[in-house]
Design an enzyme around this catalytic site. Structure first.
Site, PDB file in Angstrom:
ATOM      1  N   ARG A 290      22.355  17.221  10.602  1.00 19.73           N
ATOM      2  CA  ARG A 290      21.035  17.868  10.663  1.00 19.73           C
ATOM      3  C   ARG A 290      19.919  16.945  10.201  1.00 19.73           C
ATOM      4  NH1 ARG A 290      24.741  21.018  12.942  1.00 19.73           N
ATOM      5  NH2 ARG A 290      24.016  23.160  13.308  1.00 19.73           N
ATOM      6  N   ARG A 506      -1.599 -10.069  16.124  1.00 15.77           N
ATOM      7  CA  ARG A 506      -2.753 -10.648  15.444  1.00 15.77           C
ATOM      8  C   ARG A 506      -3.889 -10.830  16.438  1.00 15.77           C
ATOM      9  NH1 ARG A 506      -1.133 -15.901  12.167  1.00 15.77           N
ATOM     10  NH2 ARG A 506      -3.365 -15.736  11.649  1.00 15.77           N
ATOM     11  N   HIS A 507      -5.071 -10.970  15.906  1.00 12.70           N
ATOM     12  CA  HIS A 507      -6.217 -11.285  16.748  1.00 12.70           C
ATOM     13  C   HIS A 507      -6.003 -12.632  17.434  1.00 12.70           C
ATOM     14  CE1 HIS A 507      -7.287 -14.226  13.677  1.00 12.70           C
ATOM     15  NE2 HIS A 507      -7.042 -13.262  12.783  1.00 12.70           N
ATOM     16  N   ASN A 513      -9.544 -20.249  12.131  1.00 13.83           N
ATOM     17  CA  ASN A 513      -8.174 -20.731  12.285  1.00 13.83           C
ATOM     18  C   ASN A 513      -8.158 -22.189  12.710  1.00 13.83           C
ATOM     19  OD1 ASN A 513      -7.279 -17.535  13.658  1.00 13.83           O
ATOM     20  ND2 ASN A 513      -6.911 -18.261  11.588  1.00 13.83           N
ATOM     21  N   ARG A 557     -13.188 -10.639  14.990  1.00 13.38           N
ATOM     22  CA  ARG A 557     -12.131 -11.282  15.767  1.00 13.38           C
ATOM     23  C   ARG A 557     -11.105 -10.280  16.298  1.00 13.38           C
ATOM     24  NH1 ARG A 557     -11.992 -12.928  10.438  1.00 13.38           N
ATOM     25  NH2 ARG A 557     -10.065 -12.673   9.215  1.00 13.38           N
ATOM     26  N   GLU A 577      -8.585  -7.960   6.686  1.00 12.97           N
ATOM     27  CA  GLU A 577      -7.723  -8.983   6.119  1.00 12.97           C
ATOM     28  C   GLU A 577      -7.789  -8.988   4.591  1.00 12.97           C
ATOM     29  OE1 GLU A 577      -5.222 -10.520   6.053  1.00 12.97           O
ATOM     30  OE2 GLU A 577      -5.357 -12.440   7.092  1.00 12.97           O
ATOM     31  N   HIS A 642      -4.513  -8.596  11.175  1.00 13.41           N
ATOM     32  CA  HIS A 642      -4.548  -9.911  10.552  1.00 13.41           C
ATOM     33  C   HIS A 642      -3.180 -10.223   9.953  1.00 13.41           C
ATOM     34  CE1 HIS A 642      -8.985  -9.673  10.866  1.00 13.41           C
ATOM     35  NE2 HIS A 642      -8.781  -8.402  10.571  1.00 13.41           N
ATOM     36  N   TYR A 679      18.372   4.636  11.328  1.00 17.75           N
ATOM     37  CA  TYR A 679      18.781   3.850  10.163  1.00 17.75           C
ATOM     38  C   TYR A 679      18.255   2.412  10.234  1.00 17.75           C
ATOM     39  CZ  TYR A 679      21.926   7.760   9.514  1.00 17.75           C
ATOM     40  OH  TYR A 679      22.442   9.020   9.341  1.00 17.75           O
TER      41      TYR A 679
END
Length: 723
Positions: A290, A506-507, A513, A557, A577, A642, A679
């Site tokens: 159940r 992610r952007h 970057n 971004r 972020e 992010h 699980y």
């Protein structure tokens, strides 16, 4: 009663303004205001009541009010106690009492020069000065009372200044000649401790010359409490205004700088929450197949993610463990087929009852050793059994009990649970075929159904319970109390078992970057814009026509990356972020050069390290809890976020330990598909062939650390920036 002094003016800039032309010039030395003397008499009267059983708190409070009215010194509570004793000694018919030593302990921030933090400043004992009539009674004439009692208090306060002058002579040097040149004639009447007029330039028995406070004297003022530089003379109204303004400015200038002195460098470590007082037993209730184990595992993952210490105590696993040990010792295999669970089998019923009791005792012992939430995963299908659990836990102090019942009436869900139970390789059915195993398991369920008693709303109304019907379609709550029980109930109310997928991306690559900078609110780079244009086709190929909700942060971004996606969009501030604080917009090379200690400390404990003025991964996990709740109740979701944010969400669904979360590899221009199961969680990654920088910083290697498992990533360039 004379009019109140005018309020301090903040418009004047001259150090010592000239008094108004129409201001009266005193021809005789000025005296304290009658109202102040009246307050002094009231103070002494209250002090005299102390020996008669008067209220100490009322006495001390009244004394502070008197001192504030007299504008002599806004004393600290300890100093006020000594002054009260001084006054009470004059109000006593017998010998004067020994005053309490009032200490003014310097604080760390404003420590006077030349005095250690542990050396106290002691107030001198008051000089006995009583006036008794011939018949032995105290004099209460207006002529004697205001002269005697204010002098005693003034002597005590003057002693404080004398000690300050002995410690810092330069702080109390009178520059009377320069002061006299700026003051008109006749303005020399100031009240001193002896009751006579001061015969020179303006000075106070408490604060010395009327000039801008010396830096060291200012430190003394901050140690002992604010000093009132207000002499009692009506002709110095302009000077009083300027002194009040100087006092306010000196307080502002004496404030601590923005960086706390207790923090070395730019950041510190976030402490783990103290859940030592949270002790809850969650007792599962329900028939086999159940969803009890499903609910217990989901609850365990959620509470562990919030840093509670949680453990599941499964009676079925305990039974299998005992069977394995018996077989290893004797070579005899116990029969745990459907007949073992027949209520008409008394020997088996006693054995199963003992196993459940042993499992509960193990749970209680674990909670006493420091655990927070122990889950008793068993059927607990009768009222007699639940009453026994309640009685046992009532003997333990500080343990709360909540029953969690899972009721399922959907035949499709039951069939799926039975199939999963059989196909999972249950040791009870190792020697049986899948068909035989399923038939035996259904017979076991029928035996439990014969004795099953659901939680009753009237007969068990005194119990705390949460009844979940068809895995979240209905939830019944009863007597839920406290924060942790409320969090458990609220989480269970948001669960469902509808098949769905969660997409994390992610952007697109940003200009920060490319430059190796962290944080900020940069726009997409040209390659990031290409990813934003290619992303809709990738999502459409995998989602098809299924409904999808798109979530982004509030930063540009992520919004730019989602601009071309034709799905309902929702912007979350909680998805922003990780805040890098003072390091926002810096490269790791700049951080290492400017703050080498903090750079190393973050590598030592990245999950707990908190940027100065920013956040740690632990802080991010706390603010993401509403996101987790909403994700559990949604269907298909695409989150464009992010790196640090997606790491925390990924760690939740995969039930990863905290120390691994900051080092999960979430590359740019890659979509991660997560499909929650009963699980666990299935995962598929889709990487678009658009080059991007590699922002992943691997965990520093140490002598006692194991080598990290390599994870494939998208093409990258040498530069990197990561939170």
């Amino acid at each position: 009663m004379p009019a109140a002094r005018p309020a301090p003016s903040r418009a004047s800039t001259a150090p010592y303004p000239t008094p108004r032309a129409d201001a009266p010039t005193p021809s005789t030395p000025t005296r304290p205001r009658p109202s102040a003397l009246g307050r002094s008499r009231s103070f002494a009267a209250v002090a005299s009541s102390k020996k008669k059983g008067g209220d100490d708190d009322a006495l001390h409070s009244h004394g502070r009010e008197v001192l504030a009215e007299l504008d002599w010194w806004a004393v600290t509570p300890n100093a006020a106690s000594a002054l009260l004793d001084a006054a009470a000694s004059h109000a006593d018919d017998n010998a004067p009492r020994t005053p309490r030593a009032a200490t003014v302990t310097p604080t760390r921030r404003f420590r006077p020069l030349g005095r250690s933090a542990s050396s106290p400043m002691l107030l001198p004992p008051p000089t006995p000065s009583t006036s008794a009539q011939k018949d032995g009674s105290r004099s209460s004439s207006p002529a004697s009372t205001p002269t005697r009692r204010p002098r005693a208090l003034m002597r005590t306060l003057s002693g404080m200044r004398s000690r300050a002058a002995a410690t810092w002579p330069s702080a109390t040097t009178h520059n009377q000649s320069s002061m006299a040149q700026e003051l008109p004639k006749g303005t020399t009447g100031l009240f001193d401790p002896s009751g006579n007029a001061a015969a020179s330039a303006p000075s106070s028995p408490l604060i010395g010359p009327l000039k801008a406070p010396h830096p060291e004297l200012e430190k003394l003022r901050l140690e002992g409490g604010p000093m009132s530089p207000t002499p009692y003379t009506a002709s110095f109204a302009g000077i009083l205004k300027q002194l009040d303004q100087n006092t306010a400015e000196s307080r502002l200038a004496s404030r601590a700088p923005s960086r706390a002195p207790s923090v070395a460098g730019i950041g510190n470590t976030a402490a783990k929450p103290d859940y030592s007082e949270a002790k809850i037993v969650v007792a599962m209730v329900g028939l086999p197949a159940r969803g009890k184990s499903y609910l217990s595992n989901k609850l365990t993952r959620y509470l562990k993610w919030l840093e509670y210490d949680v453990k599941v105590f499964n009676v079925g696993q305990h039974r299998r463990k005992l069977a394995r040990e018996k077989k290893a010792e004797t070579g005899i295999k116990d029969d745990h087929s459907a007949a073992f669970f027949n209520p008409s089998n008394p020997d088996a019923a006693k054995l199963r009852e003992k196993m459940a009791d042993d499992c509960l005792e193990e749970l209680i012992s674990w909670l006493k050793k420091g655990g927070n939430v122990g889950i008793h995963d068993a059927t607990n299908s009768t009222r007699e059994r639940r009453a026994k659990i309640e009685q046992r836990l009532a003997k333990e102090r500080g343990l709360k009990l909540i029953f969690l019942e899972s009721i399922c009436t959907d035949p499709d869900v039951i069939a799926a649970n039975i199939a999963g139970k059989v196909s999972a390789g249950d040791p009870d059915y190792n020697s049986l075929s899948p068909e035989q195993a399923e038939a035996d398991f259904r017979r076991r369920i029928s035996h439990y159904e014969a004795a099953y008693e659901p939680l009753h709303a009237q007969a068990e109304a005194h119990l705390t319970y949460c009844k979940v019907i068809n895995v979240g379609k209905q939830v019944h709550l009863n007597r839920i109390n406290g924060y942790l029980q409320s969090r458990i109930a609220f989480y269970l109310m948001n669960l469902h078992i509808t098949p769905r997928s969660i997409y994390l991306s992610r952007h697109g690559e940003s200009n920060f970057n490319v430059n190796g900078r962290i944080g900020g609110d940069a726009d997409l780079s040209p390659r990031g814009q290409r990813y934003a244009q290619a992303l809709p086709n990738l999502i459409r190929d995998n989602v098809g026509d299924a409904p999808l909700t798109l979530w982004t942060s509030t930063l540009r971004r992520t919004i730019q990356t989602a601009a071309n996606l034709p799905y309902p969009k929702l912007t979350w501030k909680s998805l922003d972020e990780l805040d890098a604080g003072v390091c926002d917009g810096m490269t790791y090379e700049e951080i290492e050069a400017a703050y080498p200690d903090d750079y190393a400390n973050r590598d030592d404990d990245k999950y707990n390290y908190r940027y100065r003025g920013g956040e740690s991964y632990r802080d991010v996990v706390v603010r993401l809890e509403p996101i987790i709740m909403e994700m559990e109740r949604q269907d298909n979701i695409l989150i464009i976020g992010h790196q640090a944010i997606l790491r925390c969400l990924y760690g939740y669904f995969h039930n990863l330990p905290q120390e691994e979360i900051p080092y999960i590899k979430i590359p740019l221009h890659t979509v991660i598909k997560l499909t929650p199961k009963a699980y666990g969680c299935d995962e598929v990654r889709y990487a678009l062939p658009i080059e991007a920088v590699d922002t992943h910083r691997p965990k520093p290697k140490r002598a006692d650390s194991k080598p990290a498992t390599p994870v494939a990533s998208a093409p990258s360039s040498p530069r990197s920036a990561s939170n």
